[in-house]
Design a protein around this motif. Structure first.
Motif, PDB file in Angstrom:
ATOM      1  N   PHE A  39      -4.194  -1.196  -3.378  1.00 24.25           N
ATOM      2  CA  PHE A  39      -3.021  -0.796  -2.603  1.00 24.25           C
ATOM      3  C   PHE A  39      -2.682  -1.865  -1.562  1.00 24.25           C
ATOM      4  O   PHE A  39      -1.518  -2.127  -1.272  1.00 24.25           O
ATOM      5  CB  PHE A  39      -3.251   0.583  -1.963  1.00 24.25           C
ATOM      6  CG  PHE A  39      -3.335   1.679  -2.994  1.00 24.25           C
ATOM      7  CD1 PHE A  39      -2.179   2.264  -3.492  1.00 24.25           C
ATOM      8  CD2 PHE A  39      -4.555   2.090  -3.516  1.00 24.25           C
ATOM      9  CE1 PHE A  39      -2.233   3.245  -4.482  1.00 24.25           C
ATOM     10  CE2 PHE A  39      -4.625   3.058  -4.506  1.00 24.25           C
ATOM     11  CZ  PHE A  39      -3.466   3.646  -4.985  1.00 24.25           C
ATOM     12  N   TYR A  40      -3.725  -2.488  -1.023  1.00 27.82           N
ATOM     13  CA  TYR A  40      -3.513  -3.599  -0.089  1.00 27.82           C
ATOM     14  C   TYR A  40      -2.750  -4.732  -0.784  1.00 27.82           C
ATOM     15  O   TYR A  40      -1.735  -5.227  -0.285  1.00 27.82           O
ATOM     16  CB  TYR A  40      -4.862  -4.117   0.441  1.00 27.82           C
ATOM     17  CG  TYR A  40      -4.730  -5.419   1.190  1.00 27.82           C
ATOM     18  CD1 TYR A  40      -4.397  -5.416   2.541  1.00 27.82           C
ATOM     19  CD2 TYR A  40      -4.877  -6.644   0.538  1.00 27.82           C
ATOM     20  CE1 TYR A  40      -4.229  -6.620   3.230  1.00 27.82           C
ATOM     21  CE2 TYR A  40      -4.708  -7.842   1.210  1.00 27.82           C
ATOM     22  CZ  TYR A  40      -4.383  -7.823   2.559  1.00 27.82           C
ATOM     23  OH  TYR A  40      -4.218  -8.997   3.226  1.00 27.82           O
ATOM     24  N   GLU A  41      -3.251  -5.127  -1.935  1.00 23.91           N
ATOM     25  CA  GLU A  41      -2.671  -6.267  -2.663  1.00 23.91           C
ATOM     26  C   GLU A  41      -1.215  -6.003  -3.052  1.00 23.91           C
ATOM     27  O   GLU A  41      -0.352  -6.870  -2.930  1.00 23.91           O
ATOM     28  CB  GLU A  41      -3.527  -6.552  -3.910  1.00 23.91           C
ATOM     29  CG  GLU A  41      -3.135  -7.791  -4.677  1.00 23.91           C
ATOM     30  CD  GLU A  41      -3.303  -9.085  -3.875  1.00 23.91           C
ATOM     31  OE1 GLU A  41      -4.105  -9.108  -2.915  1.00 23.91           O
ATOM     32  OE2 GLU A  41      -2.591 -10.058  -4.199  1.00 23.91           O
ATOM     33  N   LEU A  42      -0.945  -4.764  -3.504  1.00 24.70           N
ATOM     34  CA  LEU A  42       0.417  -4.377  -3.898  1.00 24.70           C
ATOM     35  C   LEU A  42       1.360  -4.519  -2.708  1.00 24.70           C
ATOM     36  O   LEU A  42       2.426  -5.141  -2.794  1.00 24.70           O
ATOM     37  CB  LEU A  42       0.395  -2.921  -4.391  1.00 24.70           C
ATOM     38  CG  LEU A  42       1.729  -2.348  -4.852  1.00 24.70           C
ATOM     39  CD1 LEU A  42       2.164  -2.989  -6.170  1.00 24.70           C
ATOM     40  CD2 LEU A  42       1.617  -0.819  -5.013  1.00 24.70           C
ATOM     41  N   MET A  43       0.956  -3.949  -1.580  1.00 25.63           N
ATOM     42  CA  MET A  43       1.791  -3.988  -0.371  1.00 25.63           C
ATOM     43  C   MET A  43       1.923  -5.421   0.137  1.00 25.63           C
ATOM     44  O   MET A  43       3.006  -5.863   0.521  1.00 25.63           O
ATOM     45  CB  MET A  43       1.172  -3.073   0.698  1.00 25.63           C
ATOM     46  CG  MET A  43       1.920  -3.019   1.994  1.00 25.63           C
ATOM     47  SD  MET A  43       3.615  -2.380   1.842  1.00 25.63           S
ATOM     48  CE  MET A  43       3.347  -0.617   1.760  1.00 25.63           C
ATOM     49  N   VAL A  54      -5.073   5.238  -0.293  1.00 24.56           N
ATOM     50  CA  VAL A  54      -3.737   4.673  -0.480  1.00 24.56           C
ATOM     51  C   VAL A  54      -3.224   4.110   0.845  1.00 24.56           C
ATOM     52  O   VAL A  54      -2.830   2.941   0.943  1.00 24.56           O
ATOM     53  CB  VAL A  54      -2.771   5.773  -0.997  1.00 24.56           C
ATOM     54  CG1 VAL A  54      -1.348   5.252  -1.078  1.00 24.56           C
ATOM     55  CG2 VAL A  54      -3.244   6.323  -2.344  1.00 24.56           C
ATOM     56  N   LEU A  55      -3.250   4.955   1.868  1.00 29.05           N
ATOM     57  CA  LEU A  55      -2.656   4.563   3.155  1.00 29.05           C
ATOM     58  C   LEU A  55      -3.470   3.511   3.879  1.00 29.05           C
ATOM     59  O   LEU A  55      -2.913   2.684   4.602  1.00 29.05           O
ATOM     60  CB  LEU A  55      -2.461   5.803   4.031  1.00 29.05           C
ATOM     61  CG  LEU A  55      -1.200   6.600   3.679  1.00 29.05           C
ATOM     62  CD1 LEU A  55      -1.180   7.927   4.421  1.00 29.05           C
ATOM     63  CD2 LEU A  55       0.075   5.810   3.998  1.00 29.05           C
ATOM     64  N   SER A  56      -4.778   3.530   3.669  1.00 32.08           N
ATOM     65  CA  SER A  56      -5.593   2.519   4.342  1.00 32.08           C
ATOM     66  C   SER A  56      -5.283   1.130   3.762  1.00 32.08           C
ATOM     67  O   SER A  56      -5.155   0.152   4.514  1.00 32.08           O
ATOM     68  CB  SER A  56      -7.062   2.927   4.236  1.00 32.08           C
ATOM     69  OG  SER A  56      -7.876   1.821   4.134  1.00 32.08           O
ATOM     70  N   GLY A  57      -5.088   1.044   2.447  1.00 33.35           N
ATOM     71  CA  GLY A  57      -4.704  -0.237   1.836  1.00 33.35           C
ATOM     72  C   GLY A  57      -3.341  -0.695   2.331  1.00 33.35           C
ATOM     73  O   GLY A  57      -3.160  -1.852   2.722  1.00 33.35           O
ATOM     74  N   PHE A  58      -2.390   0.210   2.344  1.00 38.44           N
ATOM     75  CA  PHE A  58      -1.032  -0.136   2.817  1.00 38.44           C
ATOM     76  C   PHE A  58      -1.088  -0.607   4.272  1.00 38.44           C
ATOM     77  O   PHE A  58      -0.517  -1.636   4.630  1.00 38.44           O
ATOM     78  CB  PHE A  58      -0.100   1.088   2.743  1.00 38.44           C
ATOM     79  CG  PHE A  58       0.276   1.524   1.344  1.00 38.44           C
ATOM     80  CD1 PHE A  58       0.090   0.691   0.254  1.00 38.44           C
ATOM     81  CD2 PHE A  58       0.837   2.785   1.131  1.00 38.44           C
ATOM     82  CE1 PHE A  58       0.456   1.100  -1.036  1.00 38.44           C
ATOM     83  CE2 PHE A  58       1.206   3.199  -0.147  1.00 38.44           C
ATOM     84  CZ  PHE A  58       1.008   2.366  -1.228  1.00 38.44           C
ATOM     85  N   SER A  59      -1.767   0.180   5.100  1.00 39.35           N
ATOM     86  CA  SER A  59      -1.754  -0.098   6.543  1.00 39.35           C
ATOM     87  C   SER A  59      -2.382  -1.447   6.873  1.00 39.35           C
ATOM     88  O   SER A  59      -1.939  -2.140   7.788  1.00 39.35           O
ATOM     89  CB  SER A  59      -2.497   0.996   7.318  1.00 39.35           C
ATOM     90  OG  SER A  59      -1.791   2.201   7.136  1.00 39.35           O
TER      91      SER A  59
END
Ligand code: HPA
Ligand code: ZN
Length: 332
Positions: A78-82, A116-121
């Motif tokens: 999710f980090y990489e996507l964002m 999900v949110l931790s990767g995005f944030s």
């Protein structure tokens, strides 16, 4: 022909208000994550994917979009996507972006909202720090699921609401009218969330009216079907309801056969607060500037129209009045 309009957009700081982060999953990252997470897919190469991404309507796209999202498993994914999308923002001069995500797509597969949110944030915090990227998140409910499932998702998200600005409504539109989610939007209002909904993408103008009246949304995602209802066009213009229009998406999903039939500039010239957005850029052939470029090629963008579209991207946003003014002042 003069390209002054397009040149203005290229150079201007701008906002994007309608992009699904799962729709920014590019084929190369999709294949990489499928391999890493041992997810089996019906395609093995980039060629397989480009052959598969030919859509007949919204549902045929959604089937592959949810399949694609199934490769996102770990926080790092999710980090990489964002991170990749935010780098694209930096490259295109998108200084502010309001990003939708579909928690139910991930929760259903056993991937927690915290992951999900931790990767995005983590990606958002780095982009904010590195180049002052401005980002807000919109939690979308899937309208083809039940309202009680939507309510359950909202309750799961409650401890994480600090990270979320708005509630949205997406997925298969026909047969799933806005009124189905009245209670969920009421709860979101009580919790102080802002409100948007996809309406009038494939379904008719009555879905736009229902989203405004029954859900109290402040902005309509797509909304292009209002063009078939002159009274509605007038009232949207008078009430200054922003429409987040996605030209390449509408052509790829066969809402219009050709971009030269798209009503975006007619709506703009009628005074509707339309904005240009990319929706699902990895699936529809390009990011924000690709949408502006395609509009210029198909319809021709005057400098006045371009300026208005960029201004609308800030005025239609959920930024504070102070921050809106600050960005608008940079456009002079
Ligand atoms: N419409 C509805 N749902 C969606 C879309 C869209 O264009 N993109 C991702 N989910
Ligand atoms: Zn959308």
């Amino acid at each position: 022909m003069s390209k002054a309009g397009l040149q203005f957009v290229e150079r201007a700081p701008k906002a994007e208000l309608h992009v699904h982060i799962e729709g920014t999953l590019e084929p190369d990252l999709l294949l990489l994550l499928a391999e890493k997470n041992a997810i089996s897919l019906p395609y093995r190469t980039l060629d397989d994917i480009s052959r598969a991404y030919q859509f007949g309507d919204l549902q045929s796209f959604l089937d592959l979009y949810y399949l694609g999202a199934s490769v996102l498993v770990e926080e790092d994914d999710f980090y990489e996507l964002m991170w990749r999308y935010l780098c694209q923002c930096r490259n295109e001069g998108i200084v502010h972006t309001e990003i939708m995500f579909d928690p139910q797509t991930h929760i259903q597969r056993g991937v927690g909202l915290e992951t999900v949110l931790s990767g995005f944030s983590r990606a958002i915090a780095k982009a904010e720090q590195d180049w002052q990227q401005s980002v807000l998140l919109i939690l979308c409910l899937l309208r083809d699921l039940s309202e009680s499932e939507g309510l359950q998702t909202l309750r799961q998200a409650k401890p994480l609401l600090e990270q979320i600005t708005a509630i949205g409504l997406d997925s298969a539109e026909v047969g799933n009218p806005p009124g189905k989610f009245k209670q969920a939007f009421k709860l979101a209002t009580d919790w102080g969330l802002r409100k948007v909904a996809h309406a009038g993408e494939e379904a008719g103008p009555e879905f736009i009216k229902a989203a405004l009246v029954e859900l109290g949304v402040e902005r309509i995602d797509h909304g292009v079907q209002c063009a078939n209802d002159p009274e509605l066009v007038l009232s949207l213009a008078q009430a200054k309801v922003p429409l987040t229009v996605c030209p390449l998406s509408n052509v790829r999903l066969k809402v219009y056969n050709d971009l030269n039939q798209h009503p975006i500039l007619r709506l703009l010239d009628s005074g509707v607060q339309v904005t240009v957005n990319s929706d699902d850029p990895a699936y529809f052939g390009g990011y924000l500037m690709a949408n502006f470029n395609a509009l210029e090629r198909a319809l021709g963008l005057t400098e006045l129209q371009s300026r208005q579209l960029v201004r609308n991207s800030f005025t239609g946003s959920f930024l504070s009045e102070e921050r809106k003014t600050c960005y608008l002042d940079q456009l002079q």
